[in-house]
Design a protein around this motif. Structure first.
Motif, PDB file in Angstrom:
ATOM      1  N   ASP A  12      25.491  60.385  29.639  1.00  0.00           N
ATOM      2  CA  ASP A  12      25.243  59.855  28.271  1.00  0.00           C
ATOM      3  C   ASP A  12      24.162  59.474  28.020  1.00  0.00           C
ATOM      4  OD1 ASP A  12      28.032  60.806  27.545  1.00  0.00           O
ATOM      5  OD2 ASP A  12      29.149  58.472  28.519  1.00  0.00           O
ATOM      6  N   HIS A  30      28.643  59.120  35.444  1.00  0.00           N
ATOM      7  CA  HIS A  30      29.359  58.297  35.538  1.00  0.00           C
ATOM      8  C   HIS A  30      30.907  59.583  35.293  1.00  0.00           C
ATOM      9  CE1 HIS A  30      28.592  58.197  31.862  1.00  0.00           C
ATOM     10  NE2 HIS A  30      29.394  57.880  31.116  1.00  0.00           N
ATOM     11  N   HIS A  64      29.590  63.180  34.866  1.00  0.00           N
ATOM     12  CA  HIS A  64      28.218  63.011  33.631  1.00  0.00           C
ATOM     13  C   HIS A  64      27.181  61.871  33.406  1.00  0.00           C
ATOM     14  CE1 HIS A  64      31.939  61.305  31.453  1.00  0.00           C
ATOM     15  NE2 HIS A  64      30.887  60.848  30.385  1.00  0.00           N
TER      16      HIS A  64
HETATM   17 CO    CO Z   1      30.073  59.526  29.270  1.00  0.00          CO
END
Ligand code: CO
Ligand code: SIN
Length: 376
Positions: free
Chosen positions: A130, A189, A128
């Motif tokens: 962020d 990551h 995913h």
């Molecule tokens: Co993350």
């Protein structure tokens, strides 16, 4: 500052070369680090209804998320990989708070919280990205981190958490206890536990422009002062009595164009917004508060410390604590700025009676304490 935390880089070097620009892997950033709480303590927090936690399990690409409080049976589960993530560890654990504040070479106004994940072999939250910067510090065990700066951010549809459809890692590292990985926003990551492990995430706040604007408008509605009353001495007969006429639109547009704000409004808004406690944060007043004189004596002996939940920031000589602006006399501003930076004072010497009364008031509200720590 040169220390192991940034792998020998000074804070200035880190900020100019890496912060919000590129990832940095730091071997032995915190030598000997194995975490700030035991597995038993973490599981207790995960089962606590007042603590924000998520339990994530997956089988192939089927992901499931359960929000806390977690069940004891899930935390003993065998077979499928799982991980449990606990938010705000700094609020419940003094060493967690101290760890978070080792990162205050980044302004506290940008700091969010300390999250910890405990995972069994193969556990993780999947590939995913962020929207915020993060330092990922390895506690016990090992975790394999794969990262990618891919442009393709397409997510698996209908998954209960953000999972990239097509993750193409460009780096692949195994982090050992005390190793740390810094990632700027939007770097994809994937962290996979290699055996039982814990990872501590030092997270930062990155409000969207939309969020800032909405919150600023809420602030502004309480502060604007526009005089005048709607008036139309030149009113003319309309063909349709139900129509909102163009001249009315003109007049109101003209009135609204008088809404303005100053840089000081932005400062006051940010001070209140950035120190506003999160929704689930409550302050408990001491059950049997010390009298004012007892409080002063206790501070003389033990110092004065902000509670881990308290947010105290300042700007342009103005101070803000837990969502409110507070007036500090000019002669005490330097000492209260030191309290905000270091979150404690050795004693109250040099402070005026007025400021000591303010600190006593904060103590009575549960914002601070004359002793070591107020954490539960
Ligand atoms: Co993350
Ligand atoms: C984890 O600790 O498993 C997840 C941390 C992250 O990816 O931000």
């Amino acid at each position: 500052m040169t220390n192991t935390l940034l792998g020998g880089l000074t804070a200035e070097e880190f900020l100019s070369e890496y912060w919000q620009k590129k990832p940095l892997l730091i071997r032995q950033a915190v030598p000997g680090f194995t975490g700030v709480a035991s597995k038993v303590e973490l599981f207790e927090l995960a089962r606590d209804p007042d603590v924000e936690s998520r339990y994530v399990t997956h089988h192939d690409n089927n992901w499931q998320v359960t929000h806390g409080p977690q069940k004891a049976a899930d935390l003993k589960r065998k077979g499928q990989p799982w991980t449990v993530l606990i938010q705000g560890l700094n609020l419940f654990c003094p060493d967690g708070d101290a760890l978070l504040h080792r990162f205050d070479f980044i302004p506290q106004a940008r700091l969010d919280d300390l999250m910890v994940s405990y995972a069994v072999d193969g556990g993780g939250v999947g590939p995913h990205f962020d929207n915020y910067d993060v330092f990922l510090l390895q506690g016990i065990g090992q975790r394999r981190w794969q990262i990618s700066n891919q442009e393709d951010r397409g997510l698996i549809e209908d998954a209960p958490l953000k999972i990239l459809q097509d993750f193409r890692p460009v780096h692949d590292w195994v982090l050992e206890s005390g190793d740390m990985l810094y990632l700027p926003p939007h770097w994809a990551h994937n962290g996979i536990a290699m055996g039982e492990c814990t990872t501590y995430s030092i997270g930062f706040r990155s409000p969207t422009t939309q969020e800032l604007a909405q919150q600023f408008l809420i602030y502004l509605q309480d502060t604007i002062q526009l005089d005048g009353i709607y008036a139309d001495p030149d009113l003319e007969r309309q063909n349709h009595s139900a129509e909102i006429g163009e001249r009315m639109i003109d007049r109101v547009a003209d009135s609204l164009s008088r809404i303005t704000w100053s840089r000081e409004d932005v400062r006051r808004f940010l001070g209140a917004y950035l120190t506003e406690p999160k929704a689930h944060i409550y302050f408990d007043s001491p059950d049997d508060p010390l009298e004012h004189e007892e409080f002063v004596a206790a501070c003389r002996d033990q110092g004065y410390r902000l509670d881990a939940r308290s947010l105290l920031l300042f700007s342009g000589g103005q101070f803000f604590i837990n969502g409110e602006a507070v007036a500090v006399p000019d002669e005490d501003k330097e000492i209260i700025a030191a309290l905000a930076d270091h979150r404690h004072l050795e004693n109250l010497s040099g402070l005026s009676e007025e400021t000591i009364a303010l600190l006593y008031d904060w103590y009575c509200c549960g914002f601070s304490s004359p002793s070591g720590s107020l954490m539960p």
